[in-house]
Structure formats: structure tokens, C-alpha cells
Enzyme design. Structure first.
Site, PDB file in Angstrom:
ATOM      1  CG  LEU A 219      -1.892  -1.189   1.323  1.00 45.33           C
ATOM      2  CD1 LEU A 219      -2.584  -1.197   2.684  1.00 45.33           C
ATOM      3  CD2 LEU A 219      -2.918  -1.128   0.196  1.00 45.33           C
ATOM      4  CG  ASP A 251      11.103  -4.944  -8.462  1.00 45.14           C
ATOM      5  OD1 ASP A 251       9.994  -5.476  -8.607  1.00 45.14           O
ATOM      6  OD2 ASP A 251      11.584  -4.128  -9.269  1.00 45.14           O
TER       7      ASP A 251
END
Length: 302
Positions: A219, A251
Site C-alpha cells: 500500500l 522488487d
């Protein structure tokens, strides 16, 4: 012994242009600086996991150009096994606008990433079968991803998918996923429910009912939300960092989360750790900054 992660995914060269603001349609603006970094969601995840102490192998494709060889050397510099990287065509590139507020806009040229085939995945079946976890994203062709998942599923290798960039995924694929880390846009696409924080649990439950073991929704500044197959759920906040470059933050989160889970961390602990690592990465330029040794998982727990 270090846990082995095999990453199947993309490798890019990132051409980063610093701009006062993200360019609009029909607008021409002058950049304030330019950088060349290594990138690609798969490569970013692999570099994060390797720097945090995992034994990492990579399956993917780069070009026969100078960029391709540089990308391989970059991975090998962190002791990533590059045996299963093919060289063909031109190396993938990402053209990234980076604003002064650390927001970014990315244009992808897939290049050699789109040359990864199920046959290439079959050539790497042994390393997938011997690994503790398969870490995936969606920047290579879906048939190759599906083949990697099938091999891992048959050999009881845990499967971790970051479903980005967003695209439709079959129920047959989803039911094999142990860990799924969508952002808000990807969650909406996969669940079919318009994103709203009030219906996060409903959206996640749809994916759990399709067979996913655990959904962790990222989020951004608000942290993350998790929902597991046994009904555990909750929000976890993230550290408030002053971002310099948000490229690769998701990532780094995925790579760090995979490392923590494989080292036996409870889910909430693993998410907190991944948030800490991603929080550090956004304070640096580029998607693959050098991560201090204090962030290695075992050192971080002391």
C-alpha cells in the site's frame, strides 16, 4: 546453509532521466540529470535477495549487446548463478522519468526478456526443482512463467509471485501460488473488485478462494495488508522514510520478504523486515543500490 531462491524473470538496463515533474501529453521538458542503472523486476529481486544472504540463481535472457554482458557481470558481482541466462537479440530497457518528489513514470522496451520460452525454462528445470523458492514477476512471456510454476509445483518448491505488470492470470496458475504480492491496481485486476481499503479483505478472500496461500498487498506509504489461507489478516505500517527514488521498491520488498520467509520468520516479522529493506532502497538512487550488510536477514535479527 543459505536457502536457495531461483528467480525467473526480467533483466533491463534503466535509463533514468531526472525531471521537475512527470511529462504530460504534448509537453516537452528539459531533464536535470541522467543516470544508467541496472534494472528489470527479476534482476532487482535477485540482487536484493543475494545481498541479504540468499543463494540465488537466475533464469532469463539478455541481449548479445554490451548491455547484456554488463547485466550478467552485475549479477555475478553478487554471486548470482547466471548459468541459465541466455543471450539473444537486444537487452531490455526501461526509460524512467524520476521527478523531484521521487515519483516515477516508466516506459519499457522488453527486448530479450520476451525471448524467454517454456523450452528455456525446461533447460533450467533442475535448478527450479532443487530450490527452496521460485520468485517470479510478469515481465517475461506468460507461457514461460506458467511452465516454471508447473515445475516448481510438481517438486514442492514454494512459489512467490509479484503480479506486476498487471495482467489477467488463470485460476489454474493462482491455485499454485504460495505468496502473492499485488499492489492496489494489481489486486483490483485479479479480484475483479474496485480497489477500496474498506473491501481489502473481500478482494483478498477472492484470491484465497482461488487457492493462493497468502496475499500481501503493498500500500505504498501506508504499509501493507495481509490475508492468509487460515484467515489471519491485518495491516502493518511501514517506516516513514524520505524517498529519493521509488524505482524498485516493490522488487526490494519481494526479494527481502522471500529471504525472511525462507529463514523461518513469522509472516508479520517477514513483512516488517521487507518494509525495512524497501524503505532503505527508496532513499538511494537506482533500483539496485548496494544494501549495507546490517540489513542481511540474520544480522538484522541480532
Amino acid at each position: 546453509m543459505s536457502k536457495r531462491i531461483v528467480v525467473v524473470g526480467s533483466i533491463n538496463i534503466d535509463l533514468v532521466y531526472e525531471v521537475p515533474s512527470i511529462v504530460k501529453e504534448g509537453q516537452t521538458i528539459q531533464t536535470t540529470d541522467h543516470h544508467l542503472f541496472f534494472g528489470g523486476k527479476g534482476s532487482n529481486q535477485a540482487m536484493t535477495a543475494a545481498q541479504l544472504g540468499a543463494d540465488v540463481a537466475f533464469v532469463g535472457s539478455v541481449g548479445e549487446d554490451g548491455y547484456g554482458q554488463q547485466a550478467i557481470f552485475n549479477l555475478e558481482g553478487q554471486h548470482v548463478d547466471t548459468t541459465y541466462i541466455h543471450q539473444q537479440g537486444l537487452t531490455g530497457q526501461a526509460i524512467i522519468q524520476l521527478s523531484h518528489t521521487a515519483e516515477n513514470s516508466i516506459l519499457l522496451y522488453p527486448g530479450a526478456n520476451f525471448n524467454v520460452t517454456p523450452a528455456q525454462i525446461d533447460e533450467a528445470s533442475d535448478v527450479i526443482e532443487r530450490s527452496d523458492m521460485l520468485l517470479l514477476q510478469l515481465e517475461i512471456p506468460l507461457p514461460a512463467i506458467e511452465r516454471a510454476i508447473d515445475i516448481a509445483y510438481a517438486s514442492n518448491t514454494q512459489i512467490f509471485l509479484n503480479p506486476a505488470p498487471s495482467q489477467p492470470l488463470s485460476d489454474d496458475m493462482l491455485m499454485k501460488i504460495d505468496y502473492l504480492t499485488p499492489n492496489c491496481t494489481e489486486l483490483e485486476s485479479l479480484s475483479g473488485i474496485p480497489f477500496d481499503e474498506d473491501n481489502l479483505s473481500e478482494a483478498c478472500e477472492i484470491l484465497i478462494n482461488k487457492g493462493v496461500g497468502c496475499v500481501i498487498v503493498t500500500l505504498g506509504k501506508k504499509g501493507s495488508y495481509y490475508f492468509t489461507r487460515n484467515g489471519q489478516q491485518g495491516y502493518l505500517s511501514s517506516n516513514k522514510m524520505r524517498p529519493v527514488d521509488t524505482t524498485g521498491a516493490g522488487d526490494a520488498f519481494s526479494g527481502a520478504l522471500a529471504v525472511a520467509l525462507l529463514n523461518g520468520a513469522e509472516l508479520e516479522e517477514a513483512i516488517h523486515y521487507a518494509s525495512d529493506v524497501a524503505g532503505y532502497v527508496v532513499t538511494q538512487k537506482g533500483a539496485q543500490p548496494e544494501i549495507p550488510s546490517s540489513y542481511r536477514y540474520l544480522a538484522h535479527q541480532l
